[in-house]
Design an enzyme around this catalytic site. Structure first.
Site, PDB file in Angstrom:
ATOM      1  N   HIS A 203       0.833  -1.191   0.000  1.00 35.48           N
ATOM      2  CA  HIS A 203       0.000   0.000   0.000  1.00 35.48           C
ATOM      3  C   HIS A 203       0.872   1.247   0.000  1.00 35.48           C
ATOM      4  CE1 HIS A 203       1.214  -0.333   4.204  1.00 35.48           C
ATOM      5  NE2 HIS A 203       0.856   0.928   4.377  1.00 35.48           N
ATOM      6  N   ARG A 269       6.734  -8.215  16.214  1.00 36.30           N
ATOM      7  CA  ARG A 269       7.393  -6.957  15.871  1.00 36.30           C
ATOM      8  C   ARG A 269       6.537  -5.792  16.366  1.00 36.30           C
ATOM      9  NH1 ARG A 269       6.918  -3.442  11.221  1.00 36.30           N
ATOM     10  NH2 ARG A 269       8.831  -2.262  10.849  1.00 36.30           N
TER      11      ARG A 269
END
Length: 321
Positions: A203, A269
């Site tokens: 994106h 993460r």
């Protein structure tokens, strides 16, 4: 009780089709911009060629970054139902499955389910948020201090961009508004079947600028020259990428960089990203696009996601289309 949303438990693994290619290369040559020696021509070169750069000497205390990441991790480690309740009480948008829509049902509206959960906070509204839960006390003060640094960085970077483009700084001032600044904190759960999911699918951002602080677990990738490159985590540096607003403002001279996030098999993460936009009703004028406001652009993005399952973005406003 698991801290992960039920969507990410192994029994609920949803297969995601990634049509953007899985091969990638390590990237050690990401352009570096030194904030203490900020040169408009240097900014212009990387914005034209890359749309993304690594920022050093940014002036953010390392202790602040470390504390914010630690408090963010503690918040994510709370049981899923506890997080839902805390965020509902504090009126903080809590999402999982996709950050494109600030809705707990967003994952049901998209073709691909992103392997991510997160919180979204508009910095100007931070003092209005009821953060009575102990887990939010220090989190709010750290977010506020971090946000002040982000506003400073974005203002200085944008000024250099405008200078490089030869635009009138006074006329372009509404194109970057501190009042629109928001921070999203993300957690990308580990996943044993990394070939089936993405943390975030490919994106571009809708912002003017996005400024990312990431931990030492890699996963961020950018698309350049039709190839995916890994962005190596380097302590005490930030990743700055241009969004769609910058591309429109620059008449397509600058790039809104396409990027995605891969998940890790063994480790989660954490990343913290600041997004800043134009004033809500300011009209973006460009020789390449129909005039539009940030509000109109955002509304169109939301509508496209709901109806097509993906963001279309700038092509919706292209002249002649």
């Amino acid at each position: 009780m698991s801290s992960y949303p039920p969507l990410f438990l192994p029994t609920n693994l949803l297969i995601q089709t990634d049509n953007s290619g899985n091969s990638s290369q390590d990237l050690d040559l990401l352009p570096v911009i030194d904030l203490q020696n900020l040169n408009p021509s240097d900014i212009g070169e990387v914005c034209r060629d890359w749309g993304v750069f690594r920022l050093i000497n940014h002036g953010i205390p390392e202790t602040l970054s470390n504390q914010l990441h630690e408090e963010t991790k503690k918040l994510f480690d709370l049981p899923f139902e506890t997080k839902k309740d805390i965020c509902a009480e504090a009126n903080i948008p809590y999402f999982w499955g996709t950050p494109a829509l600030n809705s707990v049902n967003a994952a049901m509206l998209t073709k691909n389910v992103n392997w991510v959960e997160g919180f979204s906070v508009v910095l100007d509204q931070l003092q209005l948020i009821q953060m009575e839960h102990p887990a939010l006390f220090s989190f709010r003060s750290l977010l506020e201090e971090h946000g002040q640094h982000m506003a400073r960085l974005s203002r200085n970077i944008f000024k250099a961009m405008v200078t490089d483009l030869g635009l009138d700084l006074t006329l372009t001032e509404p194109y970057l508004s501190k009042s629109t600044g928001l921070i999203r904190v993300y957690r990308y759960p580990h996943c044993s079947e990394t070939e089936k999911v993405l943390g975030l699918d490919a994106h571009t951002d809708s912002s003017v600028l996005s400024i990312l602080s990431q931990d030492n677990i890699g996963g961020l990738q950018i698309l350049k020259d039709d190839a995916w490159f890994n962005i190596k985590p380097i302590p005490n540096t930030l990743i700055v990428n241009l969004g769609d607003m910058s591309q429109a403002i620059s008449d397509d001279a600058y790039r809104s960089v396409t990027h995605r996030v891969k998940v890790n098999k063994c480790e989660q993460r954490i990343s913290i990203c600041y997004f800043v936009f134009p004033v809500e009703d300011t009209v973006i004028r460009s020789s390449k696009y129909k005039p539009f406001t940030n509000q109109e652009f955002r509304s169109q993005v939301q509508e496209d996601i709901k109806t097509t399952g993906t963001k279309i973005g700038l092509p919706r406003f292209k002249l002649g289309h």
